[in-house]
Design a protein around this motif. Structure first.
Motif, PDB file in Angstrom:
ATOM      1  N   GLU A 113       2.620 -79.797 -24.520  1.00 35.29           N
ATOM      2  CA  GLU A 113       2.396 -81.121 -25.122  1.00 35.29           C
ATOM      3  C   GLU A 113       3.697 -81.786 -25.521  1.00 35.29           C
ATOM      4  OE1 GLU A 113      -0.560 -80.926 -28.213  1.00 35.29           O
ATOM      5  OE2 GLU A 113      -2.022 -80.230 -26.713  1.00 35.29           O
ATOM      6  N   GLU A 114       4.611 -80.993 -26.072  1.00 33.26           N
ATOM      7  CA  GLU A 114       5.901 -81.549 -26.503  1.00 33.26           C
ATOM      8  C   GLU A 114       6.726 -81.993 -25.299  1.00 33.26           C
ATOM      9  OE1 GLU A 114       4.528 -78.862 -27.743  1.00 33.26           O
ATOM     10  OE2 GLU A 114       4.445 -79.137 -29.917  1.00 33.26           O
ATOM     11  N   VAL A 115       6.598 -81.265 -24.186  1.00 31.75           N
ATOM     12  CA  VAL A 115       7.317 -81.659 -22.958  1.00 31.75           C
ATOM     13  C   VAL A 115       6.850 -83.057 -22.546  1.00 31.75           C
ATOM     14  CG1 VAL A 115       7.481 -81.200 -20.463  1.00 31.75           C
ATOM     15  CG2 VAL A 115       7.827 -79.338 -22.091  1.00 31.75           C
ATOM     16  N   VAL A 116       5.554 -83.259 -22.555  1.00 35.52           N
ATOM     17  CA  VAL A 116       5.002 -84.549 -22.134  1.00 35.52           C
ATOM     18  C   VAL A 116       5.402 -85.654 -23.121  1.00 35.52           C
ATOM     19  CG1 VAL A 116       2.866 -85.817 -21.693  1.00 35.52           C
ATOM     20  CG2 VAL A 116       3.079 -83.450 -20.928  1.00 35.52           C
ATOM     21  N   ARG A 117       5.330 -85.345 -24.410  1.00 33.78           N
ATOM     22  CA  ARG A 117       5.708 -86.354 -25.425  1.00 33.78           C
ATOM     23  C   ARG A 117       7.167 -86.736 -25.283  1.00 33.78           C
ATOM     24  NH1 ARG A 117       4.471 -84.004 -30.938  1.00 33.78           N
ATOM     25  NH2 ARG A 117       5.554 -85.851 -31.660  1.00 33.78           N
ATOM     26  N   LEU A 118       8.021 -85.731 -25.095  1.00 33.15           N
ATOM     27  CA  LEU A 118       9.454 -86.009 -24.960  1.00 33.15           C
ATOM     28  C   LEU A 118       9.725 -86.839 -23.701  1.00 33.15           C
ATOM     29  CD1 LEU A 118      12.281 -85.506 -26.175  1.00 33.15           C
ATOM     30  CD2 LEU A 118      12.481 -83.543 -24.633  1.00 33.15           C
ATOM     31  N   VAL A 137       8.963 -90.382 -24.465  1.00 31.67           N
ATOM     32  CA  VAL A 137       9.908 -91.030 -25.395  1.00 31.67           C
ATOM     33  C   VAL A 137      11.233 -91.345 -24.704  1.00 31.67           C
ATOM     34  CG1 VAL A 137      11.220 -90.760 -27.562  1.00 31.67           C
ATOM     35  CG2 VAL A 137       8.878 -89.935 -27.431  1.00 31.67           C
ATOM     36  N   VAL A 138      11.781 -90.384 -23.956  1.00 32.80           N
ATOM     37  CA  VAL A 138      13.122 -90.601 -23.382  1.00 32.80           C
ATOM     38  C   VAL A 138      13.058 -91.056 -21.918  1.00 32.80           C
ATOM     39  CG1 VAL A 138      14.152 -88.900 -24.963  1.00 32.80           C
ATOM     40  CG2 VAL A 138      13.520 -88.186 -22.647  1.00 32.80           C
ATOM     41  N   LYS A 139      11.859 -91.298 -21.433  1.00 29.83           N
ATOM     42  CA  LYS A 139      11.646 -91.735 -20.031  1.00 29.83           C
ATOM     43  C   LYS A 139      12.230 -90.718 -19.036  1.00 29.83           C
ATOM     44  CE  LYS A 139       9.667 -95.630 -21.129  1.00 29.83           C
ATOM     45  NZ  LYS A 139       8.769 -94.935 -22.022  1.00 29.83           N
ATOM     46  N   ILE A 188      13.160 -86.506 -33.460  1.00 30.12           N
ATOM     47  CA  ILE A 188      14.488 -87.116 -33.595  1.00 30.12           C
ATOM     48  C   ILE A 188      14.708 -88.175 -32.505  1.00 30.12           C
ATOM     49  CG2 ILE A 188      16.985 -86.629 -33.427  1.00 30.12           C
ATOM     50  CD1 ILE A 188      16.405 -84.078 -35.069  1.00 30.12           C
ATOM     51  N   ALA A 189      14.257 -87.880 -31.285  1.00 26.64           N
ATOM     52  CA  ALA A 189      14.411 -88.866 -30.199  1.00 26.64           C
ATOM     53  C   ALA A 189      13.634 -90.134 -30.530  1.00 26.64           C
ATOM     54  CB  ALA A 189      13.941 -88.269 -28.881  1.00 26.64           C
ATOM     55  N   GLU A 190      12.458 -89.983 -31.112  1.00 23.77           N
ATOM     56  CA  GLU A 190      11.658 -91.162 -31.482  1.00 23.77           C
ATOM     57  C   GLU A 190      12.404 -92.030 -32.494  1.00 23.77           C
ATOM     58  OE1 GLU A 190       8.022 -89.320 -32.719  1.00 23.77           O
ATOM     59  OE2 GLU A 190       6.985 -89.802 -30.827  1.00 23.77           O
ATOM     60  N   LYS A 191      13.027 -91.385 -33.481  1.00 18.59           N
ATOM     61  CA  LYS A 191      13.761 -92.130 -34.520  1.00 18.59           C
ATOM     62  C   LYS A 191      15.009 -92.777 -33.941  1.00 18.59           C
ATOM     63  CE  LYS A 191      12.361 -89.561 -38.596  1.00 18.59           C
ATOM     64  NZ  LYS A 191      12.661 -88.308 -39.253  1.00 18.59           N
ATOM     65  N   LEU A 192      15.736 -92.011 -33.148  1.00 16.76           N
ATOM     66  CA  LEU A 192      17.011 -92.477 -32.586  1.00 16.76           C
ATOM     67  C   LEU A 192      16.808 -93.631 -31.613  1.00 16.76           C
ATOM     68  CD1 LEU A 192      19.880 -91.547 -33.054  1.00 16.76           C
ATOM     69  CD2 LEU A 192      19.658 -89.946 -31.156  1.00 16.76           C
ATOM     70  N   THR A 250      20.479 -91.714 -23.555  1.00 19.89           N
ATOM     71  CA  THR A 250      21.494 -92.501 -22.857  1.00 19.89           C
ATOM     72  C   THR A 250      21.592 -92.107 -21.372  1.00 19.89           C
ATOM     73  OG1 THR A 250      23.150 -90.954 -23.700  1.00 19.89           O
ATOM     74  CG2 THR A 250      22.933 -93.026 -24.884  1.00 19.89           C
ATOM     75  N   ALA A 251      20.716 -91.201 -20.933  1.00 15.51           N
ATOM     76  CA  ALA A 251      20.745 -90.766 -19.523  1.00 15.51           C
ATOM     77  C   ALA A 251      20.184 -91.857 -18.614  1.00 15.51           C
ATOM     78  CB  ALA A 251      19.905 -89.498 -19.367  1.00 15.51           C
ATOM     79  N   GLU A 252      20.635 -91.825 -17.356  1.00 11.52           N
ATOM     80  CA  GLU A 252      20.073 -92.761 -16.364  1.00 11.52           C
ATOM     81  C   GLU A 252      18.830 -92.133 -15.733  1.00 11.52           C
ATOM     82  OE1 GLU A 252      22.407 -95.033 -13.938  1.00 11.52           O
ATOM     83  OE2 GLU A 252      23.289 -95.745 -15.827  1.00 11.52           O
ATOM     84  N   LYS A 253      18.977 -90.837 -15.386  1.00  4.81           N
ATOM     85  CA  LYS A 253      17.852 -90.145 -14.753  1.00  4.81           C
ATOM     86  C   LYS A 253      17.716 -88.766 -15.386  1.00  4.81           C
ATOM     87  CE  LYS A 253      18.176 -92.363 -10.282  1.00  4.81           C
ATOM     88  NZ  LYS A 253      18.721 -92.327  -8.949  1.00  4.81           N
TER      89      LYS A 253
END
Ligand code: ATP
Length: 268
Positions: free
Chosen positions: A88-93, A96-98, A213-217, A70-73
């Motif tokens: 790798e997880e940093v990049v994936r996250l 996912v959350v832009k 969890i972010a992917e599912k949410l 729900t963040a803007e930036k």
């Protein structure tokens, strides 16, 4: 990549593998020498937590996913240990959350910044902020090199994920009106107590879970994120982690048994 052979049946194999990874990245100039010591402090708390993601950590991870979505930036702040353990997880996250990815170091040198950037790019990052002169803005009230931030990243972010942070910067970011998510195995650290949301877990377990969890949410209505955030109480969550450690230790010492955490996994 590991330089010593770790027997898979060794009871502390996973912990040893993580150590080796950090040592390798220390030799490559990604991890600072103080980063190795900081990891040791984390390990001690991980031991007390039973080396697993607790249900309290899971609740904090859900809240972190909700606040990031729900963040803007949003910005993910990366230091040497984070890059070494979960690039790798940093990049994936971030995908996912832009979120943007920014390097921010206590022990800054252009060589380290570039080594971390390279590691993140190898993991798939297409843009890494905060390198060299790009970190031209300053966080007020901070003395350390961590005050230098990128005007396109942390300076203008509304939500900052700071895995493995120090207390001063967490406090300074919160004072600037930012929502700060920390991942810290020590529920007593200043970081843990100052952050908007603290995930008391090992970054190697918390980050993949956060991505999942972010992917599912993300597939659900934004109302779901707001509902999660409304029901999440940071102070209570932190207190629950401290209580869990207390209860674990009480059980281990019960009736003069003096068990170890390894025994606990089997016996309690
Ligand atoms: P503060 O300034 O917040 O009081 P500190 O002085 O302990 O904390 P540092 O030494 O900068 O801060 O950072 C080390 C912190 O990182 C410790 O609190 C430690 O528990 C945590 N830590 C180290 N390794 C990990 C890890 N793999 N996962 C999660 N937390 C970790």
């Amino acid at each position: 990549m590991t330089s010593i052979k770790i027997q898979p049946e060794h009871p502390r194999a996973e912990s040893l593998r993580i150590r080796e990874k950090l040592i390798e990245h220390y030799k490559e100039g990604v991890v600072a020498s103080a980063g190795l010591i900081a990891h040791g402090r984390g390990e001690a708390f991980d031991y007390l937590l039973g080396e697993k993601t607790t249900k309290h950590a899971l609740n904090a991870i859900k809240a972190a996913a909700a606040i990031l979505l729900t963040a803007e930036k949003a910005v993910i702040s990366v230091n040497g240990n984070t890059a070494a353990l979960v690039a790798e997880e940093v990049v994936r996250l971030a995908n996912v959350v832009k979120a943007k990815i920014e390097v921010n170091l206590f022990y800054r040198s252009l060589e380290r910044e570039l080594a971390i950037k390279e590691l993140l790019e190898k993991a798939g990052a297409y843009e890494v902020l905060g390198i060299g002169e790009d970190a031209s803005a300053k966080i007020p009230e901070l003395g350390s090199e961590r005050r230098r931030v990128d005007p396109r990243g942390i300076l203008v972010a509304d939500v900052v994920l700071v895995p493995l942070e120090d207390g001063d910067r967490t406090e300074a970011l919160v004072k600037m009106g930012k929502k700060v998510i920390a991942i810290d195995l020590n529920p007593l650290s200043r970081t843990a107590r100052k952050a908007t949301i603290t995930i008391v877990d090992n970054v190697v377990r918390a980050m993949p879970k956060l991505v999942e969890i972010a992917e599912k949410l993300k597939k659900q209505d934004v109302k779901k994120c707001n509902e999660i955030l409304l029901n999440f109480d940071t102070k209570k969550n932190l207190a629950e982690s401290i209580t869990l450690i207390k209860e674990k230790l009480s059980k281990l010492a019960e009736k003069g048994k003096c068990l170890t955490l390894e025994d606990e996994k089997h016996e309690l």
